[in-house]
Structure formats: structure tokens, C-alpha cells
Design a protein around this motif. Structure first.
Motif, mmCIF file in Angstrom:
data_model
loop_
_atom_site.group_PDB
_atom_site.id
_atom_site.type_symbol
_atom_site.label_atom_id
_atom_site.label_comp_id
_atom_site.label_asym_id
_atom_site.label_seq_id
_atom_site.Cartn_x
_atom_site.Cartn_y
_atom_site.Cartn_z
ATOM 1 N N CYS A 105 -6.845 1.891 3.874
ATOM 2 C CA CYS A 105 -6.513 3.256 3.460
ATOM 3 C C CYS A 105 -7.491 3.751 2.396
ATOM 4 C CB CYS A 105 -5.087 3.333 2.927
ATOM 5 S SG CYS A 105 -3.862 3.061 4.205
ATOM 6 N N CYS A 139 -4.249 -0.078 0.149
ATOM 7 C CA CYS A 139 -4.971 -1.195 0.765
ATOM 8 C C CYS A 139 -6.424 -0.801 1.015
ATOM 9 C CB CYS A 139 -4.283 -1.624 2.061
ATOM 10 S SG CYS A 139 -4.473 -0.463 3.419
ATOM 11 N N ARG A 151 1.785 -1.087 4.299
ATOM 12 C CA ARG A 151 1.481 -2.473 4.667
ATOM 13 C C ARG A 151 1.737 -3.427 3.498
ATOM 14 N NH1 ARG A 151 -3.312 -0.099 6.954
ATOM 15 N NH2 ARG A 151 -3.498 -0.428 9.200
ATOM 16 N N CYS A 194 0.136 3.472 3.453
ATOM 17 C CA CYS A 194 0.568 3.081 4.800
ATOM 18 C C CYS A 194 1.773 2.140 4.794
ATOM 19 C CB CYS A 194 -0.583 2.448 5.572
ATOM 20 S SG CYS A 194 -1.065 0.831 4.943
ATOM 21 N N CYS A 236 0.864 -1.176 0.000
ATOM 22 C CA CYS A 236 0.000 0.000 0.000
ATOM 23 C C CYS A 236 0.904 1.231 0.000
ATOM 24 C CB CYS A 236 -0.891 -0.011 1.249
ATOM 25 S SG CYS A 236 -1.785 1.531 1.483
HETATM 26 ZN ZN LIG Z 1 -2.798 1.162 3.516
#
Ligand SMILES: [Zn+2]
Ligand SMILES: [Zn+2]
Length: 222
Positions: free
Chosen positions: A183, A180, A155, A153, A150
Motif C-alpha cells: 500500500c 504495508c 493485511r 488494506c 496495515c
Molecule cells: Zn496494505
């Protein structure tokens, strides 16, 4: 004039986030009219020539005499508006005592303006986590389930959990990038407001294979 620092600290070579950029910008410090209401006034004449050093997640501002402020490039930091024509951009950040500040910064040339605004936004990007499982659905990554990241963020997520493609101008992504589900929902919420909370606001990149049911070939008229 901005120069990329030639001093390379060995310990920081491996970290891609350890971007070092130095140069100067003119700063317009606001007069805080009422701290409780966070109202500011900018005196148009008062531009102070300052040196800036962007390193990792801090932006240090100093005059020839002393350090003015070490700005943390964290969640509180934001580039509020960019006026390329006048080479001015406004930044918002939290000081050490947690009060909100806004400064107007002026670059000396269009090239410097572009460099500063893009470097500052890039340094706000989250570092990519390198998990071997999806941080949303916990599926293990492998040949079938590939790892993606992502851009908002950082991740590690599978494609099922990152169906959203969007621009992230506050992080310097002007083309569509993957984010993601979490988000994506947060961004949709911020952009469209809280109404229609149940319907997903993001665009599903995966399309169903079933063809649309077509009407019978008979024309409706005679
Ligand atoms: Zn994210
Ligand atoms: Zn997943």
C-alpha cells in the motif's frame, strides 16, 4: 438531526464495522450533460432534503416517498471535496449499472458535517485480517515477530513489511498510521506520479545503527 440508531441487531453487535448512523442531508443531484464524457452540472437552487442511513458498507438515501439510491461504500466510493465553511461535501460512487455519479451533500450544522464526513470515511476502512503469519513475507508471528495491521488494506504484516507511516485522509486518518509495503508503494505512486519508479518513495521508520562517518576533526582552514 442525526441520531445513533437505538435498534441493535444482535447478529451485528460483534462486528465493529457495523456502524449505524441515521440523519438527513440536503442533496444536489447533478444534471448529467454528457454521460460519455462524465460532465456534470449542478443547479445551485435544487437542494432536495433526503434521509440518509449509513449501515455497514451501504449508505441509503431516501425521500419521504421512496428510496432514491443505495450507495455502496466500496472502492468506487470517494469523498471528493469537503467545504466545511459551507457544510458541503461531494461524494463520488458507482451506481448499480456501474455508471459513475457525483452528488453534492449539505449538512445542517458544523457538527453534522463533521459526523457525516468522518463516519462515511471510517466505514471505508478495511477490516483487519487476523492471520498468524505476515501476509507479505510469510514469517510466522510470535514473541519476536509481532503482528501489525496495515490501516489501508487491513493485511496482517510484520514490522519489516510495514515500514511506512502516513496519513490516510480518505479513510479519516489524519495522524500518521502504519501501512504495508504494498500500500505504501501504491500511495507513493499515486501521490508522486510514475516517474522514478525504482526509488522507494516511502519513509523507512527503521534507522540504521551505524553512525554517520564524521569528517576528521581537522578544520579545513588554517
Ligand atoms: Zn496494505
Ligand atoms: Zn513481513
Amino acid at each position: 438531526m442525526g441520531i445513533l440508531s437505538s435498534k441493535i441487531d444482535r447478529s451485528s453487535v460483534m462486528l465493529q464495522s457495523e456502524l449505524v448512523f441515521e440523519g438527513s442531508l440536503d442533496v444536489q443531484f447533478p444534471t448529467i450533460l454528457d454521460n460519455s464524457e462524465r460532465s456534470y452540472s449542478f443547479d445551485q437552487k435544487d437542494w432536495v432534503h433526503c434521509k440518509f442511513k449509513l449501515q455497514g458498507s451501504t449508505l441509503e438515501c431516501s425521500t419521504s416517498e421512496s428510496t432514491v439510491e443505495t450507495i455502496l461504500l466500496d472502492n468506487n466510493f470517494e469523498v471528493l471535496n469537503e467545504q466545511g465553511s459551507s457544510l458541503i461535501f461531494t461524494v463520488k460512487f458507482a451506481t448499480r449499472d456501474n455508471s459513475s455519479q457525483q452528488w453534492k451533500l449539505r449538512a445542517s450544522s458544523p457538527e453534522e458535517f463533521e459526523k457525516w464526513t468522518s463516519f462515511v470515511k471510517q466505514s471505508l476502512r478495511a477490516e483487519w485480517s487476523l492471520k498468524d503469519f505476515c501476509m507479505c513475507c510469510h514469517t510466522k508471528f510470535g514473541v519476536i515477530t509481532r503482528r501489525h495491521h496495515c490501516r489501508a488494506c487491513g493485511r496482517s504484516v510484520c514490522s519489516e513489511c510495514s515500514p511506512v507511516m502516513t496519513t490516510l485522509p480518505h479513510l479519516g486518518y489524519s495522524t500518521l498510521v502504519r501501512v504495508c509495503r504494498i500500500c505504501g508503494n501504491e500511495l507513493a505512486h499515486k501521490r508522486k506520479g510514475p516517474q522514478e519508479g525504482n526509488s522507494p518513495n516511502y519513509t523507512q521508520s527503521k534507522k540504521g545503527n551505524s553512525p554517520n562517518k564524521q569528517n576528521k576533526h581537522k578544520p579545513n582552514y588554517k
